[in-house]
Design a protein around this motif. Structure first.
Motif, PDB file in Angstrom:
ATOM      1  N   HIS A   1       9.145  -2.289  37.374  1.00 44.31           N
ATOM      2  CA  HIS A   1       8.268  -3.097  36.811  1.00 44.31           C
ATOM      3  C   HIS A   1       9.376  -3.811  35.307  1.00 44.31           C
ATOM      4  CE1 HIS A   1       5.039  -0.795  38.779  1.00 44.31           C
ATOM      5  NE2 HIS A   1       4.303  -1.727  38.474  1.00 44.31           N
ATOM      6  N   GLY A   2      10.238  -3.349  35.244  1.00 44.91           N
ATOM      7  CA  GLY A   2      11.177  -3.676  34.149  1.00 44.91           C
ATOM      8  C   GLY A   2      11.103  -2.856  33.120  1.00 44.91           C
ATOM      9  N   LEU A   3      12.548  -2.509  32.783  1.00 47.44           N
ATOM     10  CA  LEU A   3      12.834  -1.487  31.756  1.00 47.44           C
ATOM     11  C   LEU A   3      12.062  -2.047  30.433  1.00 47.44           C
ATOM     12  CD1 LEU A   3      14.057   1.168  31.225  1.00 47.44           C
ATOM     13  CD2 LEU A   3      16.002  -0.113  30.395  1.00 47.44           C
ATOM     14  N   GLU A   4      12.467  -3.328  30.008  1.00 50.36           N
ATOM     15  CA  GLU A   4      11.787  -3.689  28.596  1.00 50.36           C
ATOM     16  C   GLU A   4      10.457  -3.625  28.750  1.00 50.36           C
ATOM     17  OE1 GLU A   4      10.476  -6.554  25.651  1.00 50.36           O
ATOM     18  OE2 GLU A   4      10.320  -6.895  27.721  1.00 50.36           O
TER      19      GLU A   4
ATOM     20  N   PRO B   1      21.735   6.867  32.262  1.00 49.30           N
ATOM     21  CA  PRO B   1      22.446   6.937  31.044  1.00 49.30           C
ATOM     22  C   PRO B   1      22.610   5.448  30.293  1.00 49.30           C
ATOM     23  CG  PRO B   1      23.778   8.530  31.958  1.00 49.30           C
ATOM     24  CD  PRO B   1      22.864   7.754  33.289  1.00 49.30           C
ATOM     25  N   GLU B   2      22.948   4.395  31.183  1.00 47.23           N
ATOM     26  CA  GLU B   2      23.305   3.098  30.786  1.00 47.23           C
ATOM     27  C   GLU B   2      21.998   2.676  30.422  1.00 47.23           C
ATOM     28  OE1 GLU B   2      23.011   3.018  35.332  1.00 47.23           O
ATOM     29  OE2 GLU B   2      23.785   4.402  33.679  1.00 47.23           O
ATOM     30  N   ALA B   3      20.849   2.858  31.203  1.00 44.42           N
ATOM     31  CA  ALA B   3      19.611   2.327  30.904  1.00 44.42           C
ATOM     32  C   ALA B   3      19.047   3.057  29.627  1.00 44.42           C
ATOM     33  CB  ALA B   3      18.749   2.593  32.023  1.00 44.42           C
ATOM     34  N   ALA B   4      19.330   4.275  29.408  1.00 43.72           N
ATOM     35  CA  ALA B   4      19.013   4.694  28.139  1.00 43.72           C
ATOM     36  C   ALA B   4      19.485   4.165  26.840  1.00 43.72           C
ATOM     37  CB  ALA B   4      19.387   6.378  28.240  1.00 43.72           C
TER      38      ALA B   4
ATOM     39  N   GLU C   1      19.371  -0.177  22.305  1.00 40.21           N
ATOM     40  CA  GLU C   1      19.497  -1.300  21.937  1.00 40.21           C
ATOM     41  C   GLU C   1      18.472  -2.323  21.962  1.00 40.21           C
ATOM     42  OE1 GLU C   1      22.489  -2.394  25.029  1.00 40.21           O
ATOM     43  OE2 GLU C   1      24.409  -1.430  23.946  1.00 40.21           O
ATOM     44  N   LEU C   2      17.272  -2.054  22.838  1.00 40.99           N
ATOM     45  CA  LEU C   2      16.137  -2.862  22.643  1.00 40.99           C
ATOM     46  C   LEU C   2      15.267  -2.410  21.662  1.00 40.99           C
ATOM     47  CD1 LEU C   2      15.215  -2.766  26.640  1.00 40.99           C
ATOM     48  CD2 LEU C   2      15.686  -4.908  25.362  1.00 40.99           C
ATOM     49  N   GLY C   3      15.593  -1.365  20.840  1.00 45.58           N
ATOM     50  CA  GLY C   3      14.641  -1.087  19.815  1.00 45.58           C
ATOM     51  C   GLY C   3      13.979   0.030  19.889  1.00 45.58           C
ATOM     52  N   TRP C   4      14.046   1.116  20.851  1.00 47.64           N
ATOM     53  CA  TRP C   4      13.260   2.410  21.001  1.00 47.64           C
ATOM     54  C   TRP C   4      13.583   3.090  20.391  1.00 47.64           C
ATOM     55  CZ3 TRP C   4       8.721   3.362  23.358  1.00 47.64           C
ATOM     56  CH2 TRP C   4       8.419   5.010  23.447  1.00 47.64           C
TER      57      TRP C   4
ATOM     58  N   LYS D   1      12.280   5.632  34.877  1.00 46.34           N
ATOM     59  CA  LYS D   1      13.554   5.428  35.601  1.00 46.34           C
ATOM     60  C   LYS D   1      13.395   4.212  36.784  1.00 46.34           C
ATOM     61  CE  LYS D   1      11.860   9.104  39.079  1.00 46.34           C
ATOM     62  NZ  LYS D   1      12.044  10.108  39.704  1.00 46.34           N
ATOM     63  N   ALA D   2      14.423   4.181  37.467  1.00 44.19           N
ATOM     64  CA  ALA D   2      14.569   2.750  38.396  1.00 44.19           C
ATOM     65  C   ALA D   2      13.805   1.751  37.871  1.00 44.19           C
ATOM     66  CB  ALA D   2      13.690   3.239  39.763  1.00 44.19           C
ATOM     67  N   ASN D   3      14.304   1.095  36.902  1.00 44.39           N
ATOM     68  CA  ASN D   3      13.851  -0.137  35.884  1.00 44.39           C
ATOM     69  C   ASN D   3      12.377  -0.020  36.003  1.00 44.39           C
ATOM     70  OD1 ASN D   3      14.138  -2.620  35.051  1.00 44.39           O
ATOM     71  ND2 ASN D   3      13.752  -3.611  36.777  1.00 44.39           N
ATOM     72  N   ALA D   4      11.899   1.168  35.301  1.00 49.53           N
ATOM     73  CA  ALA D   4      10.537   1.374  35.233  1.00 49.53           C
ATOM     74  C   ALA D   4       9.669   1.168  36.702  1.00 49.53           C
ATOM     75  CB  ALA D   4       9.936   0.424  34.068  1.00 49.53           C
ATOM     76  N   TYR D   5      10.166   1.800  37.468  1.00 48.79           N
ATOM     77  CA  TYR D   5       9.530   1.798  39.040  1.00 48.79           C
ATOM     78  C   TYR D   5       9.548   0.135  39.291  1.00 48.79           C
ATOM     79  CZ  TYR D   5       8.342   6.685  38.892  1.00 48.79           C
ATOM     80  OH  TYR D   5       8.068   8.140  38.453  1.00 48.79           O
TER      81      TYR D   5
END
Length: 361
Positions: free
Chosen positions: A41-44, A61-64, A69-72, A35-39
């Motif tokens: 550190h960046g979601l990707e 939800p939008e980050a999920a 979309e990034l492939g997870w 959460k929070a853009n991987a604390y």
């Protein structure tokens, strides 16, 4: 050239910290919290670093959706569940697992039709008094979910207020566990209850699923701000680094910075660092907050400005224009800086401003 302020993310440290969480509870399903853009550190980056996790957990939800979309392709858990009925359709479409913490969410779930059932995590309010069903209402909520053909698997969840300080008189950890056990008695479902503090300090606790967060990023939770992350086998994943962009020689009685709150009582050498509160460094950090200049420990002096701060170079005669300044990270635990500034490492990680360059190693 770009401004010399940079955040350096150590992907191998993130991977190491996840491995440490899994080592402590090897039989548990591990949700890496991003959460929070991987604390900060960046979601990707978090997705790449935590590829060995059983799933990723977050609240947005939008980050999920972005993770998909990034492939997870592994599970994704929404820790606050759905915020309206349409989110359940989104969850079903992208195969998200969702937290259920209130009757409204159960009602939305009952009004929605999916092609495949949605897996849920039923949350109990065991004393933190944020989200969740009270213990006496928990079993009824479970039965209501279990009767719904739209629901797939059900896990039982709560969140600990004081797993880092188990004997906290306001709410001892043992009391939260007792309430959870009482409210979930007779329910045949796995437990999802261990956060970072519980994973680090109570690895013998019954938890079939765990949700490490701050520990993945090399920070320590709550009351252990002053304990080096290394004492738990963790490595710092974020280093905030800059350079000296100016040096001043001042005399006794000279003041430094806005408000002139720091006044020299002897001749001093003052270094000016390219970093300020607009970059995410805490404005309230007081004189004495530690920094490293060319690897040598010194202190912040005077008030933090929007774009700059000042440090004491008096005992570092070799310091020069362009000297490396570490504000936290390698050699300087973020929790130590946070404690000096009267906050927690989580906030420092999450507060990095968009204008700060980010690199990896």
């Amino acid at each position: 050239m770009p401004r010399p302020l940079v955040v350096i993310i150590d992907i191998s440290a993130l991977q190491h910290n996840l491995a440490e969480a899994r080592r402590r509870l090897p039989a548990a399903t591990t949700w890496a919290v991003v959460k929070a853009n991987a604390y900060g550190h960046g979601l990707e980056r978090g997705m790449r670093a935590f590829g060995a996790a059983d799933g990723l957990a977050l609240i947005e939800p939008e980050a999920a959706v972005a993770l998909r979309e990034l492939g997870w392709q592994k599970p994704i858990l929404l820790l606050e569940g759905c915020f309206d009925l349409s989110d359940f359709r989104l969850a079903a479409q992208h195969k998200f697992e969702v937290t259920i913490h209130c009757p409204q969410q159960i009602g939305w779930l009952e009004k929605t039709r999916f092609d495949v059932p949605v897996n849920v995590h039923l949350k109990m309010n065991s004393g933190m008094n944020r989200l969740g069903f009270m213990p006496q209402d928990f079993s009824a909520a479970y039965r209501r979910l279990r009767a719904n053909a739209q629901v797939g698997s059900i896990a039982l969840m709560t969140h600990f207020a004081n797993a880092d300080a188990a004997d906290n008189p306001g709410l001892p950890l043992a009391e939260q566990v007792r309430r959870f056990e009482l409210g979930s008695a007779g329910l045949d479902a796995p437990w999802n209850i261990s956060n970072s503090a519980a994973t680090l300090m109570h690895a013998d606790m019954r938890s079939h699923q765990v949700r490490p967060g701050i520990m993945l990023y090399g920070g320590t939770p709550g009351a252990h701000k002053t304990s080096p992350a290394g004492a738990f086998g963790l490595r710092s994943a974020m280093t905030l680094q800059s350079e000296l962009i100016g040096i001043q020689q001042i005399h006794p009685g000279d003041a430094v910075g806005y408000g002139s709150r720091f006044i020299a009582d002897a001749p001093m050498t003052i270094g000016v660092v390219a970093c300020g509160y607009a970059d995410g460094y805490p404005r309230h950090a007081p004189t004495g907050t530690p920094v490293l200049v060319d690897g040598v420990r010194t202190r912040l002096v005077g008030n933090i400005s929007m774009d700059m701060m000042t440090v004491d170079l008096t005992a570092i005669p070799t310091a020069h224009h362009g000297s490396c300044v570490t504000l936290w990270g390698d050699g300087l635990p973020i929790d130590e800086v946070a404690e000096a500034a009267g906050t927690i490492g989580y906030e420092l990680m999450c507060a990095i401003a968009p204008r700060v360059r980010v690199t990896e190693r």
